[in-house]
Design an enzyme around this catalytic site. Sequence first.
Site, PDB file in Angstrom:
ATOM      1  N   HIS A  28      24.997   6.765  -8.883  1.00  0.00           N
ATOM      2  CA  HIS A  28      24.435   6.722 -10.245  1.00  0.00           C
ATOM      3  C   HIS A  28      24.396   5.295 -10.772  1.00  0.00           C
ATOM      4  O   HIS A  28      24.625   5.041 -11.956  1.00  0.00           O
ATOM      5  CB  HIS A  28      25.260   7.576 -11.197  1.00  0.00           C
ATOM      6  CG  HIS A  28      25.385   9.022 -10.830  1.00  0.00           C
ATOM      7  ND1 HIS A  28      26.070   9.451  -9.719  1.00  0.00           N
ATOM      8  CD2 HIS A  28      24.918  10.144 -11.438  1.00  0.00           C
ATOM      9  CE1 HIS A  28      26.020  10.785  -9.656  1.00  0.00           C
ATOM     10  NE2 HIS A  28      25.324  11.226 -10.681  1.00  0.00           N
TER      11      HIS A  28
ATOM     12  N   HIS B 201      29.993  17.237  -9.895  1.00  0.00           N
ATOM     13  CA  HIS B 201      30.784  15.987  -9.931  1.00  0.00           C
ATOM     14  C   HIS B 201      30.815  15.345 -11.324  1.00  0.00           C
ATOM     15  O   HIS B 201      30.882  14.118 -11.442  1.00  0.00           O
ATOM     16  CB  HIS B 201      30.232  15.006  -8.890  1.00  0.00           C
ATOM     17  CG  HIS B 201      28.786  14.616  -9.128  1.00  0.00           C
ATOM     18  ND1 HIS B 201      27.861  14.524  -8.117  1.00  0.00           N
ATOM     19  CD2 HIS B 201      28.116  14.289 -10.263  1.00  0.00           C
ATOM     20  CE1 HIS B 201      26.696  14.155  -8.625  1.00  0.00           C
ATOM     21  NE2 HIS B 201      26.824  14.010  -9.931  1.00  0.00           N
TER      22      HIS B 201
ATOM     23  N   HIS C 141      21.205  20.857 -14.767  1.00  0.00           N
ATOM     24  CA  HIS C 141      21.526  20.000 -15.924  1.00  0.00           C
ATOM     25  C   HIS C 141      20.446  18.959 -16.154  1.00  0.00           C
ATOM     26  O   HIS C 141      19.717  18.582 -15.239  1.00  0.00           O
ATOM     27  CB  HIS C 141      22.913  19.357 -15.832  1.00  0.00           C
ATOM     28  CG  HIS C 141      23.149  18.372 -14.707  1.00  0.00           C
ATOM     29  ND1 HIS C 141      23.036  18.694 -13.373  1.00  0.00           N
ATOM     30  CD2 HIS C 141      23.559  17.077 -14.741  1.00  0.00           C
ATOM     31  CE1 HIS C 141      23.362  17.641 -12.645  1.00  0.00           C
ATOM     32  NE2 HIS C 141      23.672  16.639 -13.451  1.00  0.00           N
TER      33      HIS C 141
ATOM     34  N   GLU D  54      20.093  17.066  -8.196  1.00  0.00           N
ATOM     35  CA  GLU D  54      21.301  16.835  -7.375  1.00  0.00           C
ATOM     36  C   GLU D  54      21.558  17.983  -6.398  1.00  0.00           C
ATOM     37  O   GLU D  54      22.392  17.862  -5.504  1.00  0.00           O
ATOM     38  CB  GLU D  54      22.512  16.622  -8.283  1.00  0.00           C
ATOM     39  CG  GLU D  54      22.443  15.291  -9.004  1.00  0.00           C
ATOM     40  CD  GLU D  54      23.623  15.038  -9.931  1.00  0.00           C
ATOM     41  OE1 GLU D  54      23.748  13.902 -10.414  1.00  0.00           O
ATOM     42  OE2 GLU D  54      24.408  15.974 -10.196  1.00  0.00           O
TER      43      GLU D  54
HETATM   44  C1  DHB Z   1      26.981  14.590 -16.281  1.00  0.00           C
HETATM   45  C2  DHB Z   1      26.573  15.227 -15.116  1.00  0.00           C
HETATM   46  C3  DHB Z   1      26.370  14.485 -13.937  1.00  0.00           C
HETATM   47  O1  DHB Z   1      25.949  15.009 -12.769  1.00  0.00           O
HETATM   48  C4  DHB Z   1      26.567  13.123 -13.948  1.00  0.00           C
HETATM   49  O2  DHB Z   1      26.408  12.445 -12.800  1.00  0.00           O
HETATM   50  C5  DHB Z   1      26.954  12.479 -15.120  1.00  0.00           C
HETATM   51  C6  DHB Z   1      27.161  13.216 -16.276  1.00  0.00           C
HETATM   52  C7  DHB Z   1      27.265  15.372 -17.531  1.00  0.00           C
HETATM   53  O3  DHB Z   1      26.902  16.536 -17.633  1.00  0.00           O
HETATM   54  O4  DHB Z   1      27.930  14.820 -18.395  1.00  0.00           O
HETATM   55 FE    FE Z   2      25.426  13.357 -11.350  1.00  0.00          FE
END
Ligand code: DHB
Ligand code: FE
Length: 415
Positions: A179, A132, A313, A360
């Site tokens: 978030h 997302h 990530h 996540e």
């Molecule tokens: C990014 C990834 C995410 O899951 C998020 O909620 C906000 C930013 C990113 O990689 O930029």
């Molecule tokens: Fe996220």
Amino acid sequence: MILKKSNTEDIPGTIIFNGTRAIKGYALNKMCFSFNSAENRDAYRRNEDAYCDKFELTEEQRQALKHRNVRELLEAGGNIYYLAKWAGIFGMNVQQIGAQQRGMTEEEFKEMLVRAGGLAMARVIGGIATSHVPSIGKAIARRLENDPLWKPFFDGYKPVHAWLDEVQPDLAVVVYNDHGLNFFLDKMPTFAVGAAAEYKNADEGWGLPVVAPYSGDPRFSWHLIESLVADEFDITTCQEMLVDHAFTVPMSLLWPKPGRHPIPTVPIAINTVQFPLPSPARCYKLGKAIGRAIESYKQDIRVLVVATGGLSHQLDGDRAGYINKKFDLLCLQKMVNDPEALARYSVHELVRDAGAQGVELLMWFVMRGAMTGQVTEKHHSYHVPISNTAAAVMVLENKTAGSDKWLDQSLMARL
Ligand code: DHB
Ligand code: FE
């Protein structure tokens, strides 16, 4: 020709008692036929082996009889009508025989039968899990889907659209993580379920355009809430709930046509902001409870479960930009075939292997847990990087007893 067709076994889970089986099972069925007589039933009870000897049964048939296993007996040429007489010797009725063959408890089997004759029920038709990342939303707003940089990523959603066109869901339960648009540290629910008629998006400071509200389904939400609490999930209920990019970006990815959002949604938010987080196993169990809740809803609707987030990530600390492709690919595979093994991961291990924001993946566990039947992977794609993230999408189809598409289609064609 017609006869030949009836001899084929192309109806899943169905045995056609044809000539081949009649020959193979003749002696076995003859023995079972003899159990029309109480005297013979007593003789079998007294000495099974001696009784079998009289009919010259094969080893396969003898073993299947010893195992008291109807599936094995059918494989060995048994005919269900004669086998039922044999099963009766042990006090087994046809519902118990049915339950044994389906690998269900007798209660589960009875419940399935009651459901089949009851009111129309909702069905879990499948699940979609997708990343997302906000930059996807920005690319959509700028119509960059065919931009050479973005095209490979967006192309990964074409099979998803084709599947959605085919299965036509009526409602989506969308499992995501907030978030910091709706929830702040003052009150941080672990699991929050939307119960609103409408879910608004708002400026969350990420530079994304605010999109139109999504319609909800309060009646379904309250059924879900009641069912989850009865199932010992003490969730937070939200009659007002702002949905952030983790909800809106996936919705735009799945239904890209601009204009009204196509189907009602029920958001479920999982805390990934403030530790302690729920474990993967807990999220998987929540998914199971969601699946049960959906399939006990007395309306004939086709429900899709969407999970958003991941894959690996990390946005913060020295490890910012951490991607773990090996782990992601393992996850994509295990999520389909062995989710319970994957659910043995701890949150700490998820942080270690998927990155701090890779937690996540918890949403994916909820989606997978909600699949109530036989799961088939229809599609997945994996693309690195989107912003700081390894992006992925996966489509799982869920087939439960009685959810065969051909049934609807052939009935419709005949009426
Ligand atoms: C990014 C990834 C995410 O899951 C998020 O909620 C906000 C930013 C990113 O990689 O930029
Ligand atoms: Fe996220």
